[in-house]
Write an enzyme that holds these catalytic residues in place. Structure first.
Site, mmCIF file in Angstrom:
data_model
loop_
_atom_site.group_PDB
_atom_site.id
_atom_site.type_symbol
_atom_site.label_atom_id
_atom_site.label_comp_id
_atom_site.label_asym_id
_atom_site.label_seq_id
_atom_site.Cartn_x
_atom_site.Cartn_y
_atom_site.Cartn_z
ATOM 1 N N ASP A 165 0.791 -1.100 0.014
ATOM 2 C CA ASP A 165 0.016 0.082 -0.085
ATOM 3 C C ASP A 165 0.786 1.491 0.026
ATOM 4 O O ASP A 165 1.418 1.415 0.835
ATOM 5 C CB ASP A 165 -0.896 0.145 1.325
ATOM 6 C CG ASP A 165 -1.591 1.143 1.402
ATOM 7 O OD1 ASP A 165 -1.928 1.808 0.537
ATOM 8 O OD2 ASP A 165 -1.981 1.234 2.747
ATOM 9 N N ASP A 199 -1.773 6.441 -4.917
ATOM 10 C CA ASP A 199 -2.083 5.502 -3.626
ATOM 11 C C ASP A 199 -2.625 4.028 -4.479
ATOM 12 O O ASP A 199 -3.591 3.840 -4.687
ATOM 13 C CB ASP A 199 -3.373 5.770 -2.847
ATOM 14 C CG ASP A 199 -3.692 4.953 -1.696
ATOM 15 O OD1 ASP A 199 -2.693 3.985 -1.344
ATOM 16 O OD2 ASP A 199 -4.781 5.245 -0.744
#
Ligand SMILES: *[C@@H]1O[C@H](CO)[C@@H](O)[C@H](O)[C@H]1NC(C)=O
Ligand SMILES: *[C@@H]1O[C@H](CO)[C@@H](O)[C@H](O)[C@H]1NC(C)=O
Ligand SMILES: *[C@@H]1O[C@H](CO)[C@@H](O)[C@H](O)[C@H]1NC(C)=O
Ligand SMILES: *[C@@H]1O[C@H](CO)[C@@H](O)[C@H](O)[C@H]1NC(C)=O
Ligand SMILES: *[C@@H]1O[C@H](CO)[C@@H](O)[C@H](O)[C@H]1NC(C)=O
Ligand SMILES: *[C@@H]1O[C@H](CO)[C@@H](O)[C@H](O)[C@H]1NC(C)=O
Length: 411
Positions: free
Chosen positions: A119, A298
């Site tokens: 992530d 992201d």
């Protein structure tokens, strides 16, 4: 629960330099598989799921802002609206990190394998710990007392997730290996409680590896990749993601030259914390309709989330588009299914297109000729959050030394 569909991508063969020596690897890739409950079921969007996605991003950015304040003593420059976390009104079972890119990491001595979500929108590494309650059932447990290299740091952590529940536990340091690259003394959270979003029904991997900067680490410690860099394990302080539907991998120690064509368009990180860069504009059929924005890149977010004003302006310029806040949820808009416009985002002077397939999230309702667009309005501070809807269309590099993000065309 309807959202049990998932698909695992065909992954390319492991591509590694496989040097049996002590020299650092030139670069090594780790195949990723994608698991996602469909954004839509039989082509029609799942409203609860979509609304949970927006809450998830809101709370994630709020967590980063809070950690930034704790670590630097300053308000994050993008936290102009002083956002805080909020609870979602959606079904808790559909909350949090359901759409993600996962791979394997080994932790402890002897080493145990865990699957993790990589992530770039957060910076901490956590796994279910030995004292975790039933919320961790079904996941592989990181048993700190059976790892001879685990050291208790006597520090607790608590991360708030979208449904109001938290992931909390104790911080240890330990040895880990990703794709054959070993780092030591890494801070790892051993959870005593998992939020419902991380329960096995909702989150297939065991834990999460944050890949942004230390400034937004709730633990206040180096993220995994920075540990590999500071310990001299990777030659290049850079990693790259291919998140395309034709294959997905994380490459550590540079970029995989087989995966992109042409050169990278690089942008300087504007504020160390998130992978946050300037976005020149968002374009509809080649015309810049909103611009001079800031974007957080992201891999852990599915959609593209933009400030409500810009997003509404963007859809205003698409003929046939409609506000879907009443039918689907706040911030959502539709476009005609049979004429999805050419939407692109411009970074560093170059426009990168979003394919109609990735932009189209699904039909608004059964039989409708309106489809939900993958750019959604939600004010999460003074920044957009650019997730998979965009990232599936490009090859992306993250350079931790020069603090740049680069985009190139997929090979
Ligand atoms: C652990 O993961 C590595 C790397 O993916 C793999 O080669 C190995 O077979 C795995 N070991 C076990 C016991 O699953
Ligand atoms: C962790 O390991 C210890 C020592 O090997 C063992 O006694 C304990 O039962 C294990 N705990 C879990 C949750 O597996
Ligand atoms: C190990 O990491 C901890 C926490 O990040 C740090 O305080 C400590 O100095 C490190 N120890 C070594 C030997 O590097
Ligand atoms: C979409 O727009 C971008 C940016 O203007 C352009 O480079 C690209 O060629 C367009 N693609 C199509 C299919 O028209
Ligand atoms: C961004 O700002 C510049 C300078 O103020 C302006 O010329 C440009 O039109 C703006 N771009 C967009 C898309 O609004
Ligand atoms: C960082 O930038 C410098 C100066 O442009 C360059 O020499 C160096 O190779 C870059 N480092 C990486 C890891 O790209």
């Amino acid at each position: 629960m309807a959202l049990t569909f998932f698909w695992i991508l065909a992954v390319p063969p492991l591509l590694c330099s496989a040097l049996p020596s002590t020299t650092p690897h030139v670069g090594i890739s780790i195949p990723l598989s994608k698991r996602t409950p469909q954004l839509s079921v039989n082509g029609v969007v799942d409203r609860d799921f979509l609304n949970a996605q927006v809450n998830k991003v809101h709370n994630k950015i709020a967590r980063g802002f809070a950690a930034y304040k704790k670590n630097t003593g300053k308000v994050h420059p993008s936290n102009t609206k002083h956002i805080t976390r909020r609870s979602t009104g959606a079904d808790a079972l559909q909350d949090d990190s359901q759409v993600l890119w996962q791979g394997t990491v080994q932790v402890g001595t002897p080493a145990v394998n865990f699957t993790v979500d990589f992530d770039t929108g957060s910076s901490d590494f956590f796994l279910p710990g030995p004292d975790c309650d039933s919320s961790c059932d079904g996941h592989t447990i990181y048993n700190t007392s059976s790892s001879s290299s685990a050291e208790d740091q006597d520090q607790k952590f608590s991360l708030a997730y979208g449904d109001g529940s938290t992931v909390e536990g104790n911080i240890f340091t330990d040895t880990f290996t990703i794709a054959g690259l070993t780092g030591t003394n890494q801070s790892i959270g051993a959870a005593t409680t998992y939020s419902s979003g991380f329960s096995i029904d909702n989150f297939q991997p065991d834990g999460l590896v944050g890949m942004a900067f230390k400034e937004i680490s709730d633990f206040g410690d180096d993220p995994v990749f920075q540990t590999l860099v500071s310990q001299g394990v990777v030659t290049a302080p850079e990693f790259a993601f291919e998140l395309s539907t034709s294959g997905a991998e994380l490459f550590l120690g540079g970029v995989n030259t087989n995966k992109f064509t042409g050169s990278f368009t690089t942008s300087q990180v504007s504020n160390t914390g998130f992978w946050q860069i300037s976005m020149d504009s968002a374009n509809v059929d080649g015309e810049a309709v909103v611009g001079n924005l800031s974007a957080i890149i992201d891999t852990g977010t599915t959609l593209i989330i933009g400030d409500t004003k810009s997003v509404s302006e963007l859809y205003d310029s698409i003929s046939g588009s409609k506000d879907a806040s009443q039918t689907v949820g706040d911030g959502y808009f539709t476009v005609p299914c049979d004429s999805i416009p050419n939407i692109s985002l411009t970074f560093g002077g170059k426009a990168f297109s979003i394919s109609a397939d990735t932009f189209n999230v699904g039909q608004a309702e059964q039989g409708s000729s309106d489809c939900i667009g993958g750019i959604v309005g939600e004010d999460v501070g003074d920044a957009w959050v650019v997730g998979d809807v965009f990232l599936q269309n490009v090859y992306t590099s993250f350079n931790v030394e020069n603090e740049t993000v680069g985009f190139a065309s997929l090979a």
